[in-house]
Design a protein around this motif. Sequence first.
Motif, PDB file in Angstrom:
ATOM      1  N   ARG A 165      66.797  79.553 128.629  1.00 50.16           N
ATOM      2  CA  ARG A 165      67.881  78.627 128.974  1.00 50.16           C
ATOM      3  C   ARG A 165      68.598  78.125 127.724  1.00 50.16           C
ATOM      4  O   ARG A 165      69.827  78.048 127.689  1.00 50.16           O
ATOM      5  CB  ARG A 165      67.334  77.449 129.793  1.00 50.16           C
ATOM      6  N   ASP A 192      62.132  78.245 129.117  1.00 52.16           N
ATOM      7  CA  ASP A 192      62.815  77.197 128.354  1.00 52.16           C
ATOM      8  C   ASP A 192      63.671  77.779 127.239  1.00 52.16           C
ATOM      9  O   ASP A 192      64.824  77.385 127.047  1.00 52.16           O
ATOM     10  CB  ASP A 192      61.802  76.207 127.754  1.00 52.16           C
ATOM     11  N   SER A 199      70.698  80.992 126.250  1.00 52.19           N
ATOM     12  CA  SER A 199      71.842  81.261 127.122  1.00 52.19           C
ATOM     13  C   SER A 199      72.949  80.230 126.898  1.00 52.19           C
ATOM     14  O   SER A 199      74.125  80.585 126.763  1.00 52.19           O
ATOM     15  CB  SER A 199      71.397  81.259 128.583  1.00 52.19           C
TER      16      SER A 199
END
Length: 169
Positions: free
Chosen positions: A58, A55, A61
């Motif tokens: 992501r 999590d 990113s």
Amino acid sequence: MSTTQSERLRSLLEPLVSSQGLDLEEIEVASVGRKRVLRVVVDSDTGADLDQVADVSRALSAKLDETDAMGEGEYDLEVGTPGAERALTEHRHYVRAEGRLVKFQLADESELVARILTVDDEGLDLEVPGVKGRKPTARRIAFDGIAKARVQVEFNRKNKNDEENAEEA
């Protein structure tokens, strides 16, 4: 990585990591061949599981994609947790290592391997293993007396649940 880039990345990424209930422990930008790698280490008092790491990876990113914090050019993002033999550098690291065996390099240049029993604001209460059948001894170390500390891997140590189950039997 320059201090300015490190500080900029930390200020950008730390709020995202914190929003996931984790602590941002370390940021490193390294060159691997022609690519750069951004390594981010996260942890918490209860540890970080794979779902939490995924999590936060992501979220980081997406944030990095919408900013120019990494500049131009390709890079890989690696998000993980501290290794088994992690260095203890913050108060929270010592708290998380309660019950663990730690190798200390003391300010007087001596070394000590001991188990952390308790941690408070001033220092640590330790149990120093006995040698050749002798009983362990207690020792107190102030934080300012510690130059370096690193958790040691123990392969044959019973965990608390094993000890409690043995007592109940």
